[in-house]
Design a protein around this motif. Structure first.
Motif, mmCIF file in Angstrom:
data_model
loop_
_atom_site.group_PDB
_atom_site.id
_atom_site.type_symbol
_atom_site.label_atom_id
_atom_site.label_comp_id
_atom_site.label_asym_id
_atom_site.label_seq_id
_atom_site.Cartn_x
_atom_site.Cartn_y
_atom_site.Cartn_z
ATOM 1 N N ARG A 60 0.816 -1.224 0.000
ATOM 2 C CA ARG A 60 0.000 0.000 0.000
ATOM 3 C C ARG A 60 0.847 1.269 0.000
ATOM 4 N N ALA A 61 2.061 1.177 0.556
ATOM 5 C CA ALA A 61 2.938 2.353 0.601
ATOM 6 C C ALA A 61 3.862 2.432 -0.611
ATOM 7 N N ARG A 196 -13.298 -2.922 -2.449
ATOM 8 C CA ARG A 196 -13.018 -1.490 -2.413
ATOM 9 C C ARG A 196 -11.508 -1.260 -2.477
ATOM 10 N N VAL A 197 -11.078 -0.351 -3.312
ATOM 11 C CA VAL A 197 -9.657 -0.042 -3.449
ATOM 12 C C VAL A 197 -9.238 0.839 -2.281
ATOM 13 N N LEU A 198 -8.245 0.398 -1.534
ATOM 14 C CA LEU A 198 -7.756 1.158 -0.393
ATOM 15 C C LEU A 198 -6.760 2.217 -0.851
ATOM 16 N N ALA A 199 -6.805 3.357 -0.205
ATOM 17 C CA ALA A 199 -5.944 4.469 -0.588
ATOM 18 C C ALA A 199 -4.484 4.132 -0.296
ATOM 19 N N PRO A 200 -3.559 4.648 -1.089
ATOM 20 C CA PRO A 200 -2.132 4.447 -0.799
ATOM 21 C C PRO A 200 -1.764 5.037 0.556
ATOM 22 N N LEU A 201 -0.759 4.457 1.198
ATOM 23 C CA LEU A 201 -0.314 4.940 2.503
ATOM 24 C C LEU A 201 0.815 5.942 2.340
ATOM 25 N N ASP A 202 0.816 6.920 3.229
ATOM 26 C CA ASP A 202 1.864 7.932 3.197
ATOM 27 C C ASP A 202 2.160 8.353 4.628
ATOM 28 N N GLY A 203 3.398 8.617 4.952
ATOM 29 C CA GLY A 203 3.764 9.042 6.296
ATOM 30 C C GLY A 203 3.946 7.866 7.233
ATOM 31 N N VAL A 212 -9.423 0.455 6.649
ATOM 32 C CA VAL A 212 -10.196 -0.791 6.575
ATOM 33 C C VAL A 212 -11.239 -0.782 7.692
ATOM 34 N N ARG A 213 -12.495 -1.025 7.354
ATOM 35 C CA ARG A 213 -13.578 -1.008 8.331
ATOM 36 C C ARG A 213 -13.920 -2.440 8.729
ATOM 37 N N VAL A 214 -13.805 -2.725 10.021
ATOM 38 C CA VAL A 214 -13.966 -4.080 10.545
ATOM 39 C C VAL A 214 -15.139 -4.124 11.512
ATOM 40 N N LEU A 215 -16.135 -4.945 11.215
ATOM 41 C CA LEU A 215 -17.215 -5.230 12.152
ATOM 42 C C LEU A 215 -16.782 -6.406 13.021
ATOM 43 N N ASP A 216 -16.706 -6.173 14.315
ATOM 44 C CA ASP A 216 -16.188 -7.152 15.270
ATOM 45 C C ASP A 216 -17.358 -7.779 16.028
ATOM 46 N N LEU A 217 -17.714 -9.006 15.655
ATOM 47 C CA LEU A 217 -18.792 -9.745 16.331
ATOM 48 C C LEU A 217 -18.163 -10.919 17.078
ATOM 49 N N THR A 218 -17.322 -10.603 18.043
ATOM 50 C CA THR A 218 -16.587 -11.641 18.768
ATOM 51 C C THR A 218 -16.680 -11.391 20.265
ATOM 52 N N ARG A 219 -16.396 -12.451 21.029
ATOM 53 C CA ARG A 219 -16.364 -12.353 22.485
ATOM 54 C C ARG A 219 -15.210 -13.199 23.022
ATOM 55 N N VAL A 220 -14.830 -12.921 24.239
ATOM 56 C CA VAL A 220 -13.752 -13.610 24.942
ATOM 57 C C VAL A 220 -12.429 -13.374 24.203
ATOM 58 N N ILE A 221 -11.464 -14.251 24.250
ATOM 59 C CA ILE A 221 -10.099 -13.831 23.937
ATOM 60 C C ILE A 221 -9.743 -13.897 22.449
ATOM 61 N N ALA A 222 -9.945 -15.030 21.793
ATOM 62 C CA ALA A 222 -9.364 -15.237 20.461
ATOM 63 C C ALA A 222 -9.819 -14.195 19.443
ATOM 64 N N GLU A 375 -4.294 -10.117 -1.057
ATOM 65 C CA GLU A 375 -4.779 -10.837 -2.239
ATOM 66 C C GLU A 375 -5.862 -10.043 -2.950
ATOM 67 N N GLN A 376 -6.718 -9.362 -2.183
ATOM 68 C CA GLN A 376 -7.737 -8.518 -2.811
ATOM 69 C C GLN A 376 -7.111 -7.389 -3.601
ATOM 70 N N SER A 377 -6.029 -6.827 -3.105
ATOM 71 C CA SER A 377 -5.382 -5.723 -3.814
ATOM 72 C C SER A 377 -4.821 -6.179 -5.156
ATOM 73 N N GLU A 378 -4.577 -7.500 -5.283
ATOM 74 C CA GLU A 378 -4.073 -8.048 -6.543
ATOM 75 C C GLU A 378 -5.189 -8.526 -7.457
ATOM 76 N N HIS A 379 -6.178 -9.223 -6.870
ATOM 77 C CA HIS A 379 -7.168 -9.937 -7.685
ATOM 78 C C HIS A 379 -8.615 -9.555 -7.404
ATOM 79 N N GLY A 380 -8.867 -8.808 -6.310
ATOM 80 C CA GLY A 380 -10.247 -8.523 -5.956
ATOM 81 C C GLY A 380 -10.899 -9.715 -5.288
ATOM 82 N N TYR A 381 -12.222 -9.788 -5.364
ATOM 83 C CA TYR A 381 -13.026 -10.908 -4.868
ATOM 84 C C TYR A 381 -13.204 -10.896 -3.344
ATOM 85 N N GLY A 382 -14.387 -11.337 -2.928
ATOM 86 C CA GLY A 382 -14.651 -11.561 -1.517
ATOM 87 C C GLY A 382 -13.893 -12.778 -1.028
#
Length: 458
Positions: A60-61, A196-203, A212-222, A375-382
């Motif tokens: 990304r950078a 979705r194409v992620l923006a290049p990183l800078d700095g 990256v937007r992450v929905l976290d539906l988890t509990r306990v440690i792992a 892998e998504q940045s190379e080929h896309g796909y869910g």
């Protein structure tokens, strides 16, 4: 390096083996000492996660090469017991409730898990005991019953109790056979949609998961360890819990770093969740397989509504075999799979020096998400990735060779601890073990009170 645990993990993640040369290790004698190769497992999981992060960050950078990764056994060992290192205003959390423990039965041992009030109520109800039953009451009753009878009775009531098995006994079990047939890291392509194409990183620092937007539906440690790691690497992580199932505040304080936390009743407020899902890049689930399906949250259903999504699924026993719908935690998986008998004996069970199945699988899950983003940045796909604590246990007991002794000692965790003020008090906590040149050294924010953030993306 081709036969090392880290190389095996990196291969399972689909990574380029040439990148393993970017990883160096500080081996410390005394870190996570056990009869089983726990230190090697922990090192491999964290190292693969850091390498996946460095790889994605370099892409990304626009860097010419992947940054160097440094895995220090001291940092890893400290992080693998982060829940024990935590202090909240000087107070140490209680990690196990009084009735979450080993019990002697008429023919062996059983271990229960009842840290959450609803699990405690189900355990006591299954045993025919009142809500105010004491440890002595439970011990007296279980001493008269067989371990397998207790296991079936309590699980039948929706509680958690697992009979102690040796490694040989577990290997013959139908669930163990089903687990052994699966890879450590299951990876699939879900759809043909462009991600979705992620923006290049800078700095700096280099944050591979920034944006990256992450929905976290988890509990306990792992699961929370996985999403805590993604938050460290720049992801916008929003943990979503049901308001009727409050999280243990100490557990939230340990794994809530870098995240925001909200509550949603999926039975009555689906529109808000669907709005979040429509803009999400990753959904991480940590409930037993099938538990979220009634809300339309199976991997297939999620991918249908949000093409291009990465879905990461974690469970205790796996999404297959006769125990696929059973609840489970690290402590009871250790008991079923022969680990407790190996670390102690069938006559006096023991435990790993850390909840290593939880922590190790958490870092593996984060690594799998990072590699899926690459892998998504190379080929896309869910993408769909899936892991199970029982499969990690099989890897620990059957697939990892012990490494060489270290030249330096791990005797005190102080070098890998930090302190910060937060909305829930002053916290002493374990620093993240995921480290690469130019990467973050700590989380951008401490945890706030559980469930108090607005259900929207930052």
């Amino acid at each position: 390096m081709t036969h090392s645990p880290m190389a095996a993990v990196w291969e399972g993640l689909g990574g380029d083996p040439a990148l393993l040369s970017r990883v160096s290790t500080v081996v410390r004698e005394g870190a996570l000492e056990a009869r089983l190769p726990v230190r090697e497992l922990a090192r491999a999981c964290v190292g693969a996660c850091a390498l996946a992060a460095a790889e994605l960050g370099a892409r990304r950078a626009g860097l010419a090469g992947v940054p160097e990764v440094r895995v220090d056994d001291g940092a890893v060992a400290t992080a693998f017991v982060s829940e024990r290192q935590l202090l909240i205003d000087g107070r140490a959390p209680v990690n196990f409730a009084p009735v979450s423990r080993f019990w002697r039965t008429a023919d062996g041992w059983v271990r229960t898990h009842a840290n959450y009030p609803h699990h405690r109520a189900r355990l006591l109800g299954a045993l025919g005991l009142a809500d105010d039953a004491t440890v002595e009451d439970v011990a007296g009753l279980l001493a008269e019953r067989s371990a397998l009878e207790v296991e079936e009775t309590v699980y039948g009531a929706g509680g958690l109790a697992v009979a102690l098995r040796t490694a040989k006994e577990w290997a013959a079990h139908e669930q163990a056979i089903a687990v052994a047939e699966r890879p450590l890291i299951e990876r699939e392509r879900m759809d043909s949609a462009r991600a979705r194409v992620l923006a290049p990183l800078d700095g700096g620092p280099l944050l591979p998961a920034a944006g990256v937007r992450v929905l976290d539906l988890t509990r306990v440690i792992a699961g929370p360890v996985a999403t805590r790691t993604l938050a460290l690497l720049g992801a916008d992580v929003l943990r979503v819990d049901a308001p009727q199932l409050p999280e243990d505040p100490d557990a939230h304080a340990d794994t809530g770093f870098g995240k925001r936390s909200t509550t949603l009743d999926l039975a009555t407020d689906r529109s808000t969740f669907e709005e979040l899902l429509a803009a999400a890049d990753v959904v991480v689930t940590g409930y037993r397989p099938g538990a979220l399906d009634r809300f339309g949250l199976s991997p297939a259903a999620l991918a249908e509504r949000r093409p291009g999504l990465i879905v990461a699924q974690l469970s205790a026993w796996g999404a297959y075999g006769p125990w696929r719908e059973r609840r489970g935690f690290d402590s009871v998986v250790q008991v079923a799979t022969g680990i407790a008998a190996t670390e102690g004996s069938p006559e006096r069970p023991g435990a790993l020096p850390a909840q290593a199945l939880d922590h190790g699988t958490g870092y593996l899950l984060a690594a799998a998400v990072l590699r899926a983003l690459t892998e998504q940045s190379e080929h896309g796909y869910g993408r769909f990735v899936r892991m199970a604590l029982a499969r990690t246990a099989a890897w620990l007991t059957d697939g990892i060779e012990r490494g060489a002794a270290g030249d330096v000692m791990y005797d005190r965790p102080d070098s890998w601890l930090a302190g910060t003020d937060s909305g829930i008090g002053h916290l002493r906590y374990a620093l993240p073990p995921v480290s690469f040149t130019g990467g973050p050294a700590d989380w951008a924010r401490p945890p706030g009170p559980w469930g108090t953030d607005t259900a929207r993306w930052a």
